[in-house]
Design an enzyme around this catalytic site. Structure first.
Site, mmCIF file in Angstrom:
data_model
loop_
_atom_site.group_PDB
_atom_site.id
_atom_site.type_symbol
_atom_site.label_atom_id
_atom_site.label_comp_id
_atom_site.label_asym_id
_atom_site.label_seq_id
_atom_site.Cartn_x
_atom_site.Cartn_y
_atom_site.Cartn_z
ATOM 1 N N HIS A 140 28.009 39.210 -12.645
ATOM 2 C CA HIS A 140 27.952 37.748 -12.717
ATOM 3 C C HIS A 140 29.348 37.229 -13.026
ATOM 4 C CE1 HIS A 140 26.890 33.690 -13.950
ATOM 5 N NE2 HIS A 140 25.718 33.890 -13.382
ATOM 6 N N ASP A 189 19.257 37.308 -10.344
ATOM 7 C CA ASP A 189 18.847 37.250 -8.932
ATOM 8 C C ASP A 189 18.213 38.573 -8.483
ATOM 9 O OD1 ASP A 189 21.957 35.627 -8.558
ATOM 10 O OD2 ASP A 189 19.994 34.653 -8.604
HETATM 11 C C1 MLT Z 1 23.201 29.943 -12.016
HETATM 12 O O1 MLT Z 1 22.238 30.151 -12.772
HETATM 13 O O2 MLT Z 1 23.512 28.813 -11.602
HETATM 14 C C2 MLT Z 1 23.949 31.139 -11.521
HETATM 15 O O3 MLT Z 1 23.890 32.186 -12.452
HETATM 16 C C3 MLT Z 1 25.375 30.853 -11.086
HETATM 17 C C4 MLT Z 1 26.335 30.371 -12.134
HETATM 18 O O4 MLT Z 1 25.988 30.064 -13.274
HETATM 19 O O5 MLT Z 1 27.529 30.283 -11.743
#
Ligand code: MLT
Length: 428
Positions: free
Chosen positions: A307, A364
């Site tokens: 992430h 995800d």
């Molecule tokens: C989200 O929950 O929006 C995703 O993990 C992406 C992010 O936070 O950049």
């Protein structure tokens, strides 16, 4: 802590104020930088080092794996709250009393009818249309049927727009799904809970009653909570910047849905399942694919791992992994795709290559597995992400408007041609 940062440019020193947040985050306030330095600006592609705003909605600490909505931990909210309570918390800042929660739900139910003419727009889409393109279009189209939702300068008008979209969006999600499945559109049942009603609208058969399965209700409720907000991610930043021009809430949300569609953002859950399907089609050898993931010359990309903000683990993934095991076990699902997923997960968590690069399974990776176990088709996964993120987008848009934030208009550093004379075509 010093209150300023000193920046020296061409021998000239400038003091820039420091901002400190309630979680001791420190930022340099550069609002006066350009005027104080006769034109010097900062550049930060992807805004990895740049805050777009001050916000009181969501706090996350990527190093420590902390995620809180209005100060409450995601772990506690996922365990003890339901999605509608969390939506109220994100939007209005406090957990609702029972009376507030009941009124909120009643106001949402009162707005859950969608104009019949919206069906004509839905009908115009080919069945093969990607659901994210359909739902983004339908959300924007809602403005045409609710024009008062644009100029929401009063909190009362804003509240009406908020409950209107929270009432209508789940209907549009269900209709988008059923259109693809060739099923008649269903309006659900206002006697049901918010999440129960979503499941009923999506899965009721035209020739029978829908029997709620509490395992699915609890799983979807938790998934929606886990996706409800995530500070200034790509789609939320899109919603804020579109809303900063005073475009209406529905138009801003439609833009956010389009941003979420990308495989680098919300589309990652769909990309995870497509990756698992490809590995299955190629024999299901997870070790082979993890080796491909290490090979820089190999075009294979590992989706659903790591992430850009969380450096050690995604707190949502830990919660959702547990839910995935429970849901699939309770549903008695024995799916080879899920075995492949567990194989990749095991490899990633044990192989030093992935551990060193912090390529751990993220939210995800697991959400797609649960959605699949719930009978939701792969190309609807990102729509379900949007359904969860809706209250977060609303909360961030509302905060931006109530704080009267200026229109978003970034600067640039020009790197093109300097001034030159026009040359007539016969002389080129
Ligand atoms: C989200 O929950 O929006 C995703 O993990 C992406 C992010 O936070 O950049």
């Amino acid at each position: 802590m010093a209150n300023t940062a000193t920046i020296e440019i061409n021998g000239q020193k400038n003091e820039l104020p420091l901002i400190k947040g309630t979680e001791n985050e420190i930022a340099i306030d550069i609002t006066k930088l350009r005027s104080a330095t006769e034109g010097v600006i900062t550049v930060d592609p992807g805004y990895k080092n740049t805050g777009s705003c001050e916000s009181a909605i969501t706090f996350l600490d990527g190093e420590k794996g902390i995620l809180r909505y209005r100060g409450y931990s995601i772990e506690e909210l996922a365990e003890k709250a339901d999605f509608l309570e969390v939506a109220y918390l994100l939007i209005f800042g406090e957990l609702p009393t029972k009376e507030q929660n009941d009124k909120f739900h009643d106001d949402i139910k009162a707005e859950s009818i969608v104009d019949e003419d919206v069906k004509k727009i839905l009908d115009a889409f080919p069945k093969a249309a990607h659901p994210m393109g359909v739902i983004s279009s339908l959300t924007s189209a809602l403005t045409a049927f609710n024009p008062s939702s644009v100029n929401v300068d009063s909190e009362e008008d804003m509240y009406k727009s908020v409950v209107r979209i929270l009432g209508k969006f789940p209907v549009l999600v269900a209709w988008t799904f059923r259109k693809k499945e060739g099923l008649p559109l269903d309006y659900g049942d206002n006697s049901l809970g918010y999440v129960e009603n979503i499941l009923k609208m999506m899965f009721v058969k035209p020739n029978g009653e829908y029997t709620q399965n509490q395992i699915l209700v609890d799983a979807l409720d938790k998934l929606l909570i886990l996706h409800a907000d995530h500070e200034q991610n790509c789609s939320t930043s899109t919603v804020r910047i579109v809303g900063s021009s005073h475009a209406g809430l529905f138009a801003s949300l439609s833009a956010g849905i389009s941003a979420l569609w990308g495989p680098l953002h919300g589309g990652a859950n769909q990309a995870v399942l497509e990756m698992l399907e490809a590995i299955k089609a190629d024999g299901g050898d997870t070790k082979k694919y993890m080796a491909k993931a290490k090979d820089k010359s190999d075009p294979f990309r590992l989706m659903g791992f790591g992430h850009r903000v969380y450096k050690n683990f995604d707190p949502r993934a830990r919660i959702i992994k547990k839910a995935a095991d429970e849901v699939l076990g309770d549903l008695g699902i024995d799916d080879p795709i899920l075995d492949i997923a567990k194989g990749l997960e095991k490899e990633a968590l044990e192989d030093q290559y992935f551990v060193d690069r912090r390529l751990y399974p993220n939210v995800d990776f697991y959400s797609g597995i649960i959605y699949r176990g719930m009978g939701i088709p792969t190309d609807m996964f990102t729509v379900m992400f949007a359904l969860g993120r809706l209250p977060g987008w609303i909360a961030q848009w509302r905060e931006m408007r109530l704080r009267k934030e200026p229109i978003g208009r970034p600067r640039q550093v020009y790197i093109g041609e300097t001034a030159r004379e026009f040359v007539p075509i016969e002389k080129r």
